[in-house]
Design an enzyme around this catalytic site. Structure first.
Site, PDB file in Angstrom:
ATOM      1  N   HIS A   1       0.836  -1.205   0.000  1.00 32.93           N
ATOM      2  CA  HIS A   1       0.000   0.000   0.000  1.00 32.93           C
ATOM      3  C   HIS A   1       0.876   1.262   0.000  1.00 32.93           C
ATOM      4  CE1 HIS A   1      -2.935   3.014   1.079  1.00 32.93           C
ATOM      5  NE2 HIS A   1      -2.305   3.250   2.218  1.00 32.93           N
TER       6      HIS A   1
ATOM      7  N   GLU B   1       1.212   6.030  12.385  1.00 33.83           N
ATOM      8  CA  GLU B   1      -0.149   5.646  12.738  1.00 33.83           C
ATOM      9  C   GLU B   1      -0.243   4.158  13.070  1.00 33.83           C
ATOM     10  OE1 GLU B   1      -3.348   7.680  11.969  1.00 33.83           O
ATOM     11  OE2 GLU B   1      -4.100   6.125  13.322  1.00 33.83           O
ATOM     12  N   ASP B   2       0.404   3.341  12.279  1.00 31.24           N
ATOM     13  CA  ASP B   2       0.162   1.894  12.365  1.00 31.24           C
ATOM     14  C   ASP B   2       1.310   1.070  12.930  1.00 31.24           C
ATOM     15  OD1 ASP B   2      -2.278   2.376  11.263  1.00 31.24           O
ATOM     16  OD2 ASP B   2      -1.661   1.959   9.211  1.00 31.24           O
TER      17      ASP B   2
ATOM     18  N   ASP C   1      -3.160   8.004  -1.442  1.00 34.65           N
ATOM     19  CA  ASP C   1      -3.471   7.002  -0.416  1.00 34.65           C
ATOM     20  C   ASP C   1      -4.908   6.508  -0.606  1.00 34.65           C
ATOM     21  OD1 ASP C   1      -3.455   5.723   2.267  1.00 34.65           O
ATOM     22  OD2 ASP C   1      -4.728   7.421   2.828  1.00 34.65           O
TER      23      ASP C   1
ATOM     24  N   ASP D   1     -23.786  11.319 -27.891  1.00 37.48           N
ATOM     25  CA  ASP D   1     -23.761  11.639 -29.308  1.00 37.48           C
ATOM     26  C   ASP D   1     -22.876  12.833 -29.612  1.00 37.48           C
ATOM     27  OD1 ASP D   1     -25.095   9.519 -30.145  1.00 37.48           O
ATOM     28  OD2 ASP D   1     -27.062  10.474 -30.244  1.00 37.48           O
TER      29      ASP D   1
HETATM   30 MN    MN Z   1      -2.546   4.728   3.834  1.00 39.01          MN
END
Ligand code: MN
Length: 488
Positions: free
Chosen positions: A47, A75-76, A137, A258
């Protein structure tokens, strides 16, 4: 995705770019995310790399790309912002910090929507580069949305459509805007998406390609005679924009498709004007449809010449004429702007904020937090759409000037059929009252009411309401007809 692919992409824009630093950022993030998996089973670092790659495609600078690789680290993982700052400097750390701040929103319903919007603008106020990373992201998250539970998937898609995509449009970053929109469209309105996709990619495709080929041949010959190098693009209408146009202008799909559209890319500005002249000598232009956004660019910086002509067999045909630089800018908006500024050696930090961004920032500075944020933003972010809230906090996306009846039918057919009154922001309003962005709307129903009034057709804006009202009144006419002639 590998760091090698990112390095190659970066080198394409800037052969001098510091590949070692990218490699370092990758190793740092990879170590931090070790063992983490995404919902779809991929290692988490994928990611981060995809986000960075999207940024590199936009020709973002090295600092932004590195921040992209590191954006989910504090954050993670256990690794802190301080460690990022120690290793990659204060600028990268402040970008990563900006992303982290955007991440946490605890509210639900209307409050969530407002808080989201407010945070996006605040982040924009501090550093536009943060928004760019957030967009990439989000785009990668959307691409992997299938792995998430339905409710979360819908929430993310709706949030993107209501907040991220309009802001990307404001910044002129069309390539991200339409990619986000088409993905959300697929998740939020799967039936309509499938229908349009089939019409556009299957039913109309051959016809469109043949026509564009004919135009290319005719025009190409003349351009070559005039000594102008050119490229032609023939496919740049996106499904969600077609869908929106259908709703907005109350037209059927065929009417919209069209109008064929071609984009001509030529080397210089004089070539743009020469090309416009050549097009007009071959086909007759439609009055009022010639737009010179080169002499007078749009507020988001967009530049191009536009004209619609009566083309081969009198087919309305739209041309957009621009240089390579303008084309790049139209895809990447403000991001491309930085790139070109940087290359031409001027101080791009100075130029980072276009006038309208400065304007938002001024409004924000005067703004105190508990005021109604949406109403105070004097910018028409959502163009021709408004977002109306139900008492439960659900958001409905409607065309401008929609009425409580349009809203009622958007909620549920039966709510529309049985509507007798409406409260907007807790005040009684007539049923033809034009709704505004952010209005909290509640419909009062009478269960005994037989059905809609044909008079409503005079003021409703959405196709859905029109169809439902017509359908019901025809049905009931048919019903009374059947009473008289029961055998029918
Ligand atoms: Mn992310």
């Amino acid at each position: 995705m590998t760091i090698g692919q990112i390095i190659n992409q970066v080198r394409e824009n800037d052969p001098q770019a510091d590949a070692d630093l990218l490699q370092l950022a990758y190793e740092f993030a990879d170590k931090a995310h070790k063992g983490q998996k995404r919902m779809n089973g991929e290692p988490y670092i994928q990611h981060s790399l995809h986000t960075a790659f999207l940024l590199a495609q936009m020709k973002a600078d090295l600092t932004i790309i590195i921040a992209g690789i590191l954006h989910d680290v504090p954050e993670d993982t256990e690794v802190t912002l301080e460690e990022i700052e120690k290793n990659f400097g204060q600028d990268v750390a402040s970008l990563v910090h900006g992303i982290t701040k955007l991440g946490k929103i605890k509210y639900r319903g209307v409050e969530r929507y407002r808080e989201n919007l407010r945070k996006m603008f605040l982040a924009m106020a501090e550093d536009l580069r943060v928004i760019l990373i957030k967009f990439c992201d989000r785009l990668h998250n959307l691409r992997t949305l299938d792995a998430l539970p339905t409710e979360k998937r819908q929430r993310i898609a709706r949030e993107t459509l209501e907040i991220y995509a309009p802001i990307a449009g404001l910044l002129g970053i069309w390539r991200l805007k339409w990619q986000m929109e088409d993905l959300c469209f697929k998740y939020l309105y799967p039936e309509e998406f499938k229908k349009l996709l089939y019409k556009y990619e299957v039913e109309k495709k051959v016809e469109r390609n043949q026509y564009i080929q004919k135009v290319k041949n005719t025009l190409g010959k003349k351009l070559s005679e005039a000594g102008i190098d050119y490229q032609v693009e023939g496919r740049f209408k996106h499904l969600y924009s077609i869908y929106k146009k259908m709703q907005l202008k109350d037209r059927k799909f065929d009417e919209i498709l069209d109008v064929f559209a071609l984009r001509i890319i030529v080397p210089s500005i004089p070539d743009c004007y020469k090309t416009l002249g050549i097009i007009h000598t071959i086909w007759k232009p439609k009055v009022g449809r010639i737009k010179d956004y080169i002499a007078v660019p749009k507020p988001n910086g967009y530049r191009s010449l536009h004209t619609t002509v009566f083309g081969i067999d009198n087919q309305p045909t739209e041309f957009q004429i621009r240089t390579e630089e303008m084309n790049e800018e139209s895809h990447y908006g403000i991001a491309a702007h930085w790139y070109y500024k940087q290359r031409s050696g001027s101080d791009y930090h100075e130029e980072r904020q276009p006038a309208w961004v400065k304007e938002i920032l001024n409004i924000l500075k005067q703004e105190n937090e508990d005021k109604d944020f949406i109403k105070e933003i004097k910018l028409d972010i959502f163009h021709d759409r408004i977002f109306v809230f139900s008492p439960k906090g659900d958001v409905f996306d409607l065309p401008e000037d929609s009425t409580p009846i349009d809203f009622a039918y958007a909620v549920h057919t039966e709510i529309g059929n049985k509507a007798i009154g409406a409260l907007v922001n807790n005040k009684m309003v007539p049923l033809d009252h034009p709704l505004k962005n952010g209005d909290l709307t509640e419909i009062i129903i009478d269960k005994r009411r037989k059905g809609p009034s044909r008079d409503w057709l005079k003021f409703v804006k959405t196709n859905r309401a029109k169809e439902k009202i017509t359908h019901f009144t025809n049905e009931s006419k048919f019903a009374s007809f059947k009473k008289i002639f029961p055998k029918i």
